[in-house]
Every structure is written in C-alpha cells, then in structure tokens.
Design a protein around this motif. Structure first.
Motif, mmCIF file in Angstrom:
data_model
loop_
_atom_site.group_PDB
_atom_site.id
_atom_site.type_symbol
_atom_site.label_atom_id
_atom_site.label_comp_id
_atom_site.label_asym_id
_atom_site.label_seq_id
_atom_site.Cartn_x
_atom_site.Cartn_y
_atom_site.Cartn_z
ATOM 1 N N HIS A 161 0.836 -1.194 0.000
ATOM 2 C CA HIS A 161 0.000 0.000 0.000
ATOM 3 C C HIS A 161 0.876 1.251 0.000
ATOM 4 O O HIS A 161 1.817 1.352 0.785
ATOM 5 N N VAL A 162 0.570 2.166 -0.916
ATOM 6 C CA VAL A 162 1.316 3.416 -1.041
ATOM 7 C C VAL A 162 0.333 4.555 -1.258
ATOM 8 O O VAL A 162 -0.787 4.353 -1.725
ATOM 9 N N ASP A 163 0.760 5.763 -0.916
ATOM 10 C CA ASP A 163 -0.030 6.962 -1.171
ATOM 11 C C ASP A 163 0.572 7.687 -2.357
ATOM 12 O O ASP A 163 1.788 7.880 -2.427
ATOM 13 N N VAL A 164 -0.278 8.073 -3.302
ATOM 14 C CA VAL A 164 0.163 8.832 -4.471
ATOM 15 C C VAL A 164 -0.743 10.038 -4.653
ATOM 16 O O VAL A 164 -1.913 10.019 -4.281
ATOM 17 N N GLY A 165 -0.187 11.084 -5.236
ATOM 18 C CA GLY A 165 -0.967 12.282 -5.525
ATOM 19 C C GLY A 165 -1.397 12.356 -6.970
ATOM 20 O O GLY A 165 -2.158 13.237 -7.351
ATOM 21 N N SER A 204 5.589 7.428 -12.578
ATOM 22 C CA SER A 204 6.717 8.366 -12.469
ATOM 23 C C SER A 204 6.939 8.777 -11.026
ATOM 24 O O SER A 204 8.071 8.827 -10.545
ATOM 25 N N GLU A 205 5.850 9.067 -10.334
ATOM 26 C CA GLU A 205 5.934 9.480 -8.930
ATOM 27 C C GLU A 205 6.587 8.390 -8.080
ATOM 28 O O GLU A 205 7.329 8.683 -7.139
ATOM 29 N N LEU A 206 6.333 7.139 -8.420
ATOM 30 C CA LEU A 206 6.864 6.010 -7.654
ATOM 31 C C LEU A 206 8.243 5.564 -8.122
ATOM 32 O O LEU A 206 8.809 4.621 -7.594
ATOM 33 N N GLY A 207 8.787 6.247 -9.144
ATOM 34 C CA GLY A 207 10.143 5.943 -9.589
ATOM 35 C C GLY A 207 10.240 4.934 -10.718
ATOM 36 O O GLY A 207 11.332 4.498 -11.064
ATOM 37 N N TYR A 208 9.129 4.553 -11.301
ATOM 38 C CA TYR A 208 9.150 3.630 -12.438
ATOM 39 C C TYR A 208 9.284 4.443 -13.720
ATOM 40 O O TYR A 208 8.308 4.774 -14.377
ATOM 41 N N THR A 209 10.526 4.756 -14.075
ATOM 42 C CA THR A 209 10.765 5.592 -15.249
ATOM 43 C C THR A 209 11.181 4.773 -16.468
ATOM 44 O O THR A 209 11.245 5.310 -17.570
#
Length: 65
Positions: A9-13, A22-27
């Motif tokens: 579980h993660v929080d994203v905006g 992208s926010e989670l670093g999967y580029t």
C-alpha cells in the motif's frame, strides 16, 4: 489517494497511471502494467484514471539464466 502497488500500500498524488508510475520511480519504458488485474499497454497509461483502493501491478523483465 491510497493504492496497492505489487501488494504494498502506497499513497500517491497522481490521478492517472502514467503519472503515478513516475511518482513512484518507475521511469523505465520497458515495464508491463496492470490495474485491477487488467493489462494496461504503455500507450494507454496516461488515460487510465486511478481511484482509491486500485491494485496496480508493475513487472520488469529480468536478465540471467
């Protein structure tokens, strides 16, 4: 919003899958994605709107033998 990514579980905006990745670093472009067990091609990630509680799976190819 709170979503599950690969079971964690993660929080994203971000509101869509592309921005959340992208926010989670999967580029890396060389990943496969699914939302709520439905495959999402890279060409459609920007159109997939996320909502609280969605389950996202991200798979990257592995090398080796």
């Amino acid at each position: 919003m709170r979503i599950a990514v690969n079971g964690q579980h993660v929080d994203v905006g971000s509101a869509n899958l592309s921005e959340a990745l992208s926010e989670l670093g999967y580029t890396d472009d060389c990943i496969a994605t699914a939302v709520n067990e439905r495959f999402v091609p890279s060409s459609e990630r920007a159109e997939v709107r996320l909502k609280n509680g969605d389950r996202v799976e991200v798979l990257a190819p592995m090398q080796g033998g």
